[in-house]
Scaffold this motif. Structure first.
Motif, PDB file in Angstrom:
ATOM      1  N   ASN A 223      -2.479  -5.547 -11.760  1.00  0.00           N
ATOM      2  CA  ASN A 223      -3.709  -5.891 -11.053  1.00  0.00           C
ATOM      3  C   ASN A 223      -4.876  -6.003 -12.035  1.00  0.00           C
ATOM      4  OD1 ASN A 223      -4.825  -6.364  -8.315  1.00  0.00           O
ATOM      5  ND2 ASN A 223      -6.150  -4.667  -8.864  1.00  0.00           N
TER       6      ASN A 223
ATOM      7  N   ASN B  52      -3.264   5.010  -2.683  1.00  0.00           N
ATOM      8  CA  ASN B  52      -4.322   5.933  -2.325  1.00  0.00           C
ATOM      9  C   ASN B  52      -3.765   7.345  -2.445  1.00  0.00           C
ATOM     10  OD1 ASN B  52      -5.870   3.729  -1.718  1.00  0.00           O
ATOM     11  ND2 ASN B  52      -6.628   4.551   0.205  1.00  0.00           N
TER      12      ASN B  52
ATOM     13  N   TYR C 133      -4.658   1.052  -8.787  1.00  0.00           N
ATOM     14  CA  TYR C 133      -3.957  -0.222  -8.677  1.00  0.00           C
ATOM     15  C   TYR C 133      -2.857  -0.295  -9.725  1.00  0.00           C
ATOM     16  CZ  TYR C 133      -8.157  -1.392  -6.040  1.00  0.00           C
ATOM     17  OH  TYR C 133      -9.180  -1.385  -5.124  1.00  0.00           O
TER      18      TYR C 133
ATOM     19  N   LYS D  22       0.849  -1.184   0.000  1.00  0.00           N
ATOM     20  CA  LYS D  22       0.000   0.000   0.000  1.00  0.00           C
ATOM     21  C   LYS D  22       0.885   1.235   0.000  1.00  0.00           C
ATOM     22  CE  LYS D  22      -3.919   2.092   0.633  1.00  0.00           C
ATOM     23  NZ  LYS D  22      -4.944   2.040  -0.362  1.00  0.00           N
TER      24      LYS D  22
ATOM     25  N   VAL E 296      -1.284  -1.103  -4.359  1.00  0.00           N
ATOM     26  CA  VAL E 296      -2.511  -0.329  -4.205  1.00  0.00           C
ATOM     27  C   VAL E 296      -2.083   1.057  -3.735  1.00  0.00           C
ATOM     28  CG1 VAL E 296      -4.714  -0.142  -3.005  1.00  0.00           C
ATOM     29  CG2 VAL E 296      -3.775  -2.394  -3.554  1.00  0.00           C
TER      30      VAL E 296
ATOM     31  N   GLU F  50      -8.525  -5.974  -4.334  1.00  0.00           N
ATOM     32  CA  GLU F  50      -9.340  -4.757  -4.255  1.00  0.00           C
ATOM     33  C   GLU F  50      -9.334  -4.284  -2.819  1.00  0.00           C
ATOM     34  OE1 GLU F  50     -13.298  -5.307  -5.758  1.00  0.00           O
ATOM     35  OE2 GLU F  50     -12.608  -5.448  -7.827  1.00  0.00           O
ATOM     36  N   GLU F  51      -9.279  -2.971  -2.663  1.00  0.00           N
ATOM     37  CA  GLU F  51      -9.383  -2.397  -1.322  1.00  0.00           C
ATOM     38  C   GLU F  51     -10.850  -2.472  -0.908  1.00  0.00           C
ATOM     39  OE1 GLU F  51      -8.002   1.569   1.146  1.00  0.00           O
ATOM     40  OE2 GLU F  51      -7.354   1.300  -0.931  1.00  0.00           O
TER      41      GLU F  51
ATOM     42  N   VAL G 212      -8.486   5.611  -4.970  1.00  0.00           N
ATOM     43  CA  VAL G 212      -7.660   4.398  -5.037  1.00  0.00           C
ATOM     44  C   VAL G 212      -7.284   4.098  -6.488  1.00  0.00           C
ATOM     45  CG1 VAL G 212      -9.593   2.777  -5.223  1.00  0.00           C
ATOM     46  CG2 VAL G 212      -7.437   2.019  -4.222  1.00  0.00           C
TER      47      VAL G 212
ATOM     48  N   ILE H 165      -7.777  -5.392   2.488  1.00  0.00           N
ATOM     49  CA  ILE H 165      -7.622  -5.773   1.091  1.00  0.00           C
ATOM     50  C   ILE H 165      -8.224  -7.162   0.912  1.00  0.00           C
ATOM     51  CG2 ILE H 165      -5.924  -6.401  -0.689  1.00  0.00           C
ATOM     52  CD1 ILE H 165      -5.859  -3.454  -0.226  1.00  0.00           C
TER      53      ILE H 165
END
Length: 163
Positions: free
Chosen positions: A106, A119, A102, A13, A117, A90-91, A100, A34
């Motif tokens: 992904n 943010n 990816y 992350k 991932v 996926e979050e 968000v 996640i």
């Protein structure tokens, strides 16, 4: 016979401000969840199913190997029919004020490796209330002109038929 050698997959992350700079750990959420999904060769992400025990909690950690990271181990590479599995994440719940995204791998799913991932903090601007009249008078004026034009057209058409 070829054994179905298990594989491992890591999710990491990353946190960014609106300009794309890494965020200071202070002020970040305590943790995020996640979910890991998989689908078999010949299928698409629409056919994917959550992996059993595939939900992971990521959080800040002083150990760099665990800081906003999680690794699943022992994941099968193939289904019982020998079709290759592809994994993606996926979050579960994106924190308010963040968008968000990816890593590209992904989108297609991977068999082993790292999924990222990210943010990015969303800058939300609150526009001031200027006290203006808004658009209501324009809508009312337009409706009035439309009504008057329709009335005039109907009245004129009626006079031309009487002649």
């Amino acid at each position: 016979y070829v054994p179905n050698t298990p594989t491992e997959l890591t999710v990491q992350k990353l946190w960014y401000d609106a300009e794309g700079n890494p965020l200071d750990p202070e002020g970040l959420p305590e943790s995020i969840e996640i979910q890991l999904y998989r689908y078999a060769e010949g299928q698409s992400k629409a056919d994917a199913e959550p992996v059993e025990n595939g939900k992971a909690t990521l959080r800040a950690d002083s150990d760099a190997e665990k800081n906003w990271k999680y690794t699943w181990t022992g994941l099968p590479k193939e289904d019982p029919q020998g079709k290759t599995y592809y994994y993606y994440v996926e979050e579960v719940s994106v924190p308010d004020g963040y968008a968000v995204s990816y890593s590209a791998n992904n989108e297609t799913g991977i068999q082993t490796g790292v999924l990222t991932v990210s943010n990015t903090k969303s800058e939300r601007y609150l526009l001031p209330d200027t006290g203006g009249t808004g658009t209501l008078p324009l809508y009312l004026g337009g409706a009035g002109l439309l009504g008057a034009g329709t009335f005039w057209g109907v009245k004129r058409r009626g006079k031309s038929r009487k002649k």
